[in-house]
Write a protein that holds these residues in place. Structure first.
Motif, short mmCIF file in Angstrom:
data_model
loop_
_atom_site.label_atom_id
_atom_site.label_comp_id
_atom_site.label_asym_id
_atom_site.label_seq_id
_atom_site.Cartn_x
_atom_site.Cartn_y
_atom_site.Cartn_z
N VAL A 174 0.84 -1.21 0.00
CA VAL A 174 0.00 0.00 0.00
C VAL A 174 0.87 1.26 0.00
CG1 VAL A 174 -1.70 1.34 1.30
CG2 VAL A 174 -1.92 -1.15 1.14
N MET A 175 1.90 1.25 0.85
CA MET A 175 2.80 2.40 0.93
C MET A 175 3.48 2.65 -0.41
SD MET A 175 6.13 2.87 3.43
CE MET A 175 5.14 2.56 4.88
N LEU A 176 3.92 1.58 -1.08
CA LEU A 176 4.64 1.73 -2.34
C LEU A 176 3.70 2.05 -3.49
CD1 LEU A 176 7.22 -1.18 -2.02
CD2 LEU A 176 7.57 1.24 -1.61
N ALA A 177 2.47 1.58 -3.43
CA ALA A 177 1.50 1.87 -4.49
C ALA A 177 1.27 3.37 -4.60
CB ALA A 177 0.19 1.15 -4.21
N LYS A 178 1.21 4.05 -3.45
CA LYS A 178 1.04 5.50 -3.46
C LYS A 178 2.27 6.18 -4.03
CE LYS A 178 -2.01 5.45 0.59
NZ LYS A 178 -2.16 5.85 2.01
N LEU A 179 3.43 5.65 -3.71
CA LEU A 179 4.68 6.24 -4.16
C LEU A 179 4.83 6.15 -5.67
CD1 LEU A 179 7.44 7.50 -3.41
CD2 LEU A 179 8.32 5.17 -3.15
N PHE A 180 4.45 4.98 -6.25
CA PHE A 180 4.64 4.75 -7.68
C PHE A 180 3.37 5.00 -8.51
CE2 PHE A 180 8.15 2.39 -5.79
CZ PHE A 180 9.19 2.70 -6.64
N ASN A 181 2.29 5.36 -7.81
CA ASN A 181 1.03 5.67 -8.50
C ASN A 181 0.54 4.49 -9.35
OD1 ASN A 181 -1.16 7.36 -9.08
ND2 ASN A 181 -0.21 8.14 -10.95
N VAL A 182 0.61 3.30 -8.76
CA VAL A 182 0.07 2.09 -9.39
C VAL A 182 -0.77 1.38 -8.34
CG1 VAL A 182 1.99 1.84 -11.01
CG2 VAL A 182 2.12 0.75 -8.76
N SER A 183 -1.43 0.29 -8.74
CA SER A 183 -2.27 -0.45 -7.81
C SER A 183 -1.43 -1.28 -6.85
CB SER A 183 -3.22 -1.37 -8.57
OG SER A 183 -2.50 -2.42 -9.19
N SER A 184 -2.02 -1.60 -5.69
CA SER A 184 -1.34 -2.45 -4.73
C SER A 184 -1.06 -3.83 -5.31
CB SER A 184 -2.18 -2.59 -3.45
OG SER A 184 -2.31 -1.36 -2.79
N ALA A 185 -1.99 -4.30 -6.16
CA ALA A 185 -1.80 -5.61 -6.78
C ALA A 185 -0.56 -5.63 -7.68
CB ALA A 185 -3.04 -5.98 -7.59
#
Length: 239
Positions: A32-43
């Protein structure tokens, strides 16, 4: 490194982000933390992290769904720093280091001040060879790190420190900065510690060393810069 050719740019960026986040929070990093950073889905992030785990660059702790770097992951990160040095501003720690070392008229005092400064600036154990002897400071700082609460790791660190002086004399590391990550350490491999040392010339020897010992989880760009700078500064000051 063997895995380097099989890692995509995004996987590499995610690996580096995990390493940097883990250094800050000392807890496994989730998607979740990285999804926000890279602007992609958690999946998407979970799939990429799973691939990095398959390659041996990340691992999962039993108590968490997040991941942490392996020694191989850290090695890829450190090698990446050598290719693309950090642009982080280190002017404040540099001033602190300079103020402790410059103006010292005696070699042993200058080296001790440099070691003490590294302890304060990195939170690691600092060490240096002075006239054939090993000077260490910051043992309390080292064992305050969460990684070294386990007895096995503490004993691994003790074994490494007990043998580091004769090992330095025998191995004679000769790079501007020598970095041994986790099980790369020739002694105390169970400690999960990283040893970062710099060789410099002093009135005592042209094979004098200064460095730090800390957990594999640390800000490598900052610590490498400070250790290398301390060695260079001492060489200029003492010679």
């Amino acid at each position: 490194m063997k895995e380097m050719g099989r890692v995509t740019d995004r996987q590499r960026a995610i690996l580096f982000a995990v390493i940097e986040q883990y250094a800050e929070i000392a807890s496994p990093v989730g998607s979740v933390m990285l999804a926000k950073l890279f602007n992609v889905s958690s999946a998407t992030v979970r799939a990429e992290m799973a691939r990095l785990e398959e390659l041996g660059l990340l691992t999962t702790l039993h108590t968490s769904s997040g991941r942490i770097p392996t020694d191989a992951g850290y090695r890829m990160y450190v090698n990446g720093l050598a290719e693309n040095p950090s642009t982080e501003d280190f002017s404040r720690p540099l001033r602190a280091l300079t103020s402790r070392v410059e103006g010292q008229s005696k070699a042993d005092a200058a080296i001790r001040q440099a070691v003490d400064s590294l302890v304060e600036l990195t939170g690691n154990l600092g060490l240096a060879t002075i006239d054939g002897r090993l000077y260490m400071a910051g043992l309390g700082s080292l064992f305050a790190q969460p990684e070294f609460m386990a007895t096995e790791r503490t004993l691994g660190v003790a074994r490494l420190l007990d043998n580091i002086e004769p090992w330095l004399r025998e191995a004679e590391p000769n790079e501007p900065v020598n970095i041994y990550i986790g099980r790369e350490n020739p002694i105390g491999r169970a400690s999960e510690a990283s040893l970062i040392i710099s060789r410099f010339r002093s009135p005592y020897s042209d094979k004098t060393y200064i460095g730090v010992l800390g957990p594999t989880r640390q800000s490598y760009s900052r610590v490498i810069y400070l250790v290398q700078t301390a060695g260079r500064m001492l060489e200029e000051t003492l010679n």
